[in-house]
Each structure stands twice: as C-alpha cells, then as structure tokens.
Design a protein around this motif. Structure first.
Motif, PDB file in Angstrom:
ATOM      1  N   GLY A  55       0.779  -1.228   0.000  1.00 10.65           N
ATOM      2  CA  GLY A  55       0.000   0.000   0.000  1.00 10.65           C
ATOM      3  C   GLY A  55       0.809   1.275   0.000  1.00 10.65           C
ATOM      4  N   VAL A  56       1.996   1.256   0.610  1.00 13.65           N
ATOM      5  CA  VAL A  56       2.722   2.502   0.826  1.00 13.65           C
ATOM      6  C   VAL A  56       4.209   2.298   0.548  1.00 13.65           C
ATOM      7  CG1 VAL A  56       3.409   4.198   2.571  1.00 13.65           C
ATOM      8  CG2 VAL A  56       1.093   3.330   2.549  1.00 13.65           C
ATOM      9  N   LYS A  57       4.819   3.296  -0.036  1.00 11.65           N
ATOM     10  CA  LYS A  57       6.273   3.335  -0.160  1.00 11.65           C
ATOM     11  C   LYS A  57       6.801   4.267   0.919  1.00 11.65           C
ATOM     12  CE  LYS A  57      10.075   4.305  -3.344  1.00 11.65           C
ATOM     13  NZ  LYS A  57      10.441   4.794  -4.697  1.00 11.65           N
ATOM     14  N   MET A  58       7.687   3.754   1.777  1.00 11.68           N
ATOM     15  CA  MET A  58       8.181   4.523   2.918  1.00 11.68           C
ATOM     16  C   MET A  58       9.687   4.635   2.905  1.00 11.68           C
ATOM     17  SD  MET A  58       5.897   3.492   6.228  1.00 11.68           S
ATOM     18  CE  MET A  58       6.741   4.795   7.133  1.00 11.68           C
ATOM     19  N   GLU A  59      10.158   5.702   3.535  1.00 12.78           N
ATOM     20  CA  GLU A  59      11.595   5.899   3.741  1.00 12.78           C
ATOM     21  C   GLU A  59      11.857   6.024   5.233  1.00 12.78           C
ATOM     22  OE1 GLU A  59      14.685   8.589   1.460  1.00 12.78           O
ATOM     23  OE2 GLU A  59      13.658   9.779   2.982  1.00 12.78           O
ATOM     24  N   VAL A  92       6.322   8.779   4.623  1.00 12.38           N
ATOM     25  CA  VAL A  92       5.546   8.156   3.552  1.00 12.38           C
ATOM     26  C   VAL A  92       5.844   8.913   2.261  1.00 12.38           C
ATOM     27  CG1 VAL A  92       3.245   7.676   2.669  1.00 12.38           C
ATOM     28  CG2 VAL A  92       3.741   7.345   5.094  1.00 12.38           C
ATOM     29  N   LEU A  93       6.446   8.223   1.287  1.00 15.91           N
ATOM     30  CA  LEU A  93       6.824   8.850   0.024  1.00 15.91           C
ATOM     31  C   LEU A  93       5.700   8.796  -0.999  1.00 15.91           C
ATOM     32  CD1 LEU A  93      10.464   7.493  -0.318  1.00 15.91           C
ATOM     33  CD2 LEU A  93       9.699   9.653   0.682  1.00 15.91           C
ATOM     34  N   GLY A  94       4.831   7.813  -0.871  1.00 15.38           N
ATOM     35  CA  GLY A  94       3.753   7.704  -1.828  1.00 15.38           C
ATOM     36  C   GLY A  94       2.794   6.595  -1.457  1.00 15.38           C
ATOM     37  N   ILE A  95       1.558   6.747  -1.895  1.00 15.97           N
ATOM     38  CA  ILE A  95       0.526   5.739  -1.671  1.00 15.97           C
ATOM     39  C   ILE A  95       0.203   5.084  -3.007  1.00 15.97           C
ATOM     40  CG2 ILE A  95      -1.825   5.323  -0.859  1.00 15.97           C
ATOM     41  CD1 ILE A  95      -1.561   7.851   0.840  1.00 15.97           C
ATOM     42  N   ASN A  96       0.335   3.777  -3.068  1.00  7.85           N
ATOM     43  CA  ASN A  96       0.102   3.062  -4.315  1.00  7.85           C
ATOM     44  C   ASN A  96      -1.383   3.064  -4.679  1.00  7.85           C
ATOM     45  OD1 ASN A  96       2.834   2.445  -4.457  1.00  7.85           O
ATOM     46  ND2 ASN A  96       2.582   0.549  -3.290  1.00  7.85           N
ATOM     47  N   PRO A  97      -1.689   3.059  -5.968  1.00  8.57           N
ATOM     48  CA  PRO A  97      -3.097   3.047  -6.393  1.00  8.57           C
ATOM     49  C   PRO A  97      -3.748   1.705  -6.113  1.00  8.57           C
ATOM     50  CG  PRO A  97      -1.655   2.818  -8.291  1.00  8.57           C
ATOM     51  CD  PRO A  97      -0.764   3.097  -7.122  1.00  8.57           C
ATOM     52  N   LEU A  98      -5.044   1.703  -6.092  1.00  5.84           N
ATOM     53  CA  LEU A  98      -5.799   0.469  -5.916  1.00  5.84           C
ATOM     54  C   LEU A  98      -5.605  -0.450  -7.110  1.00  5.84           C
ATOM     55  CD1 LEU A  98      -9.221   1.796  -4.593  1.00  5.84           C
ATOM     56  CD2 LEU A  98      -7.620   0.393  -3.324  1.00  5.84           C
ATOM     57  N   PRO A  99      -5.638  -1.763  -6.892  1.00  5.98           N
ATOM     58  CA  PRO A  99      -5.641  -2.690  -8.029  1.00  5.98           C
ATOM     59  C   PRO A  99      -6.805  -2.383  -8.966  1.00  5.98           C
ATOM     60  CG  PRO A  99      -5.304  -3.867  -5.967  1.00  5.98           C
ATOM     61  CD  PRO A  99      -5.646  -2.456  -5.594  1.00  5.98           C
TER      62      PRO A  99
END
Length: 254
Positions: A55-59, A92-99
């Motif tokens: 769901g999320v790309k984190m650093e 949180v660098l970005g939130i991935n889109p829904l499938p």
C-alpha cells in the motif's frame, strides 16, 4: 577520612546510521480460491474478497549509538554503565493506487485509497523519533541495584472529533508528550543459588497524555458513547497506558 578510588574502562562504543526504503502497509486478507466460490456465496451480504497489496512506499532514516563502561570503585563495589540511543524518522513517500479490479471513487480518490490520512500520520508519527536509555548496575558482595532511565520523544495520532464537539468533527492531533520513565530493581543473593529482588517498571507511575476532554471525551460523555470509558489514553503510548508495575520475585539457579 574515607578515600574512594575510581577506575573507568570504556568497554564498548558503537555508532551507526541507516537509511532505507520499504513497501509496507499490506492489507491483511483471507485467501480465497475463486474456483470454489459459488454464485450463492457471492450473493451473501457479508461476503468479502480481499488480497495482499503493497500500500505505501516509505523511507526510514536513523542512527544508533551504544556505549558501555565498567566502573570499579573499590570498597564501594562495581558499577556497569550502559547508554543506548536511537533516532528514527519515517516518511511516507507515496501511496500506491488500488488494483484495477477494485472500486475507485472518481470524484474523490482519497475516499477509496488504500491508506488514508490517519494511517499516514500513524506510520510517520506514532513511534518516538528519539529513544534513549541510561542504565547502571551496581553490585557489592551479595547486594545489587539495577536502575534504568529511559527517554521517549513526543508521538501523536490523528483522530476525528465527535460531531457535537467544539471542533464539530474536525481532525485533531492526539499526542503523547515526551517523557522520562524510571525502572528500578534491588536484589540480594540469599544463598549461592537463591536471589530475592524487588523492583518497579515505571517507578514513578507516569501515565501518558490524556485525550482532550473538551474536544473528545466530554462530547462522548454527553452523547452517551461507550468510547468515553475506554479511550482516556492514546494506545500509541511507547511505555503503555497502565502506569507503574511493582513486583517482588525470587530466582533460584540450579
């Protein structure tokens, strides 16, 4: 006149830093075989089909520091000192889109996002950025004292206030302010195999910051909400919500 000689030996000193990116906040799901699902089951009102997604790309950035010392005070016994500190920052660098197969709210995609703003705040701010613990273990003959002083920096969550509050349903930060927590244990070696000790975790019975009474708890009380009785303290407290814990214990070594 009393003379005390002190000898300090630095046994270990380490420092490290780190930075990495991870994909996290997977949706916990129940695995279902589509071949075994019947149309009647799909029509059930409580039927839910889920899957795992990133769901999320984190650093995460941080640094660790540890040090230990042995102090020999002669007739006054020995003291083993230790110090551990950690700095840790999550972003949180970005939130991935829904499938593609899932529903997406076209008018406001945030309403159907995998991770909402409350989860973002929790991922970034619900754990202390700074933790540090200074410890000392003193021993003389059969007697010993172990003391730890820990520091936790401020954390917070984001919550929605009740509709009947002065903020009328607006979001509010719910913090746990920075705190020092003391742990202490004193022991005596009764026999070669038996040791008796008494101690306390959170010696001074420190509790986390209470949720706002004006903006959260009083409106819940007026509305007769059951939440009033169970949400005095934020559950994100890094040292718990139960205050001090006191104990007596005996340890026998065969």
């Amino acid at each position: 006149m009393l003379f005390v000689s002190v000898r300090i030996v630095i046994e270990k000193l380490t420092f490290g830093s780190y930075q990495h990116q991870i994909r996290t906040s997977r949706i916990a799901v129940k695995k279902v075989s589509l071949e075994k699902i019947y149309i009647s089951e799909l029509m059930e009102p409580n039927f839910v089909f889920r899957r795992f997604v990133n769901g999320v790309k984190m650093e995460t950035k941080g640094a660790d520091f540890t040090a230990s010392y042995n102090m020999d005070t002669g007739s006054a016994g020995t003291i083993d000192w230790s110090f551990v500190a950690n700095y840790n920052a999550n972003k949180v660098l970005g939130i991935n889109p829904l499938p593609g197969a899932l529903y997406v709210n076209k008018a406001d995609p945030r309403r159907s996002a995998l991770i909402n703003r409350y989860s973002v705040v929790q991922l970034e701010n619900s754990t202390p950025k700074v933790r540090a613990t200074l410890g000392a273990f003193w021993k003389l003959d059969r007697f010993s004292i172990n003391i730890r002083e820990s520091y936790y920096s401020r954390v917070y969550a984001l919550e929605t206030t009740p509709g009947n509050s002065p903020l009328k349903g607006a979001d509010i930060q719910v913090p746990v302010n920075a705190a020092f927590i003391t742990d202490l244990e004193a022991g005596i070696q009764v026999s070669p195999g038996l040791k008796v000790a008494a101690g306390a975790n959170n010696l001074f019975d420190h509790y986390p910051t209470e949720r706002s009474y004006t903006n959260i708890r009083q409106p819940q009380l007026v509305a007769g909400s059951r939440s009033f009785s169970s949400n005095l303290y934020p559950t994100i407290s890094p040292y718990g919500i139960n205050g001090g814990f006191y104990y007596v214990k005996a340890t026998y070594t065969f």
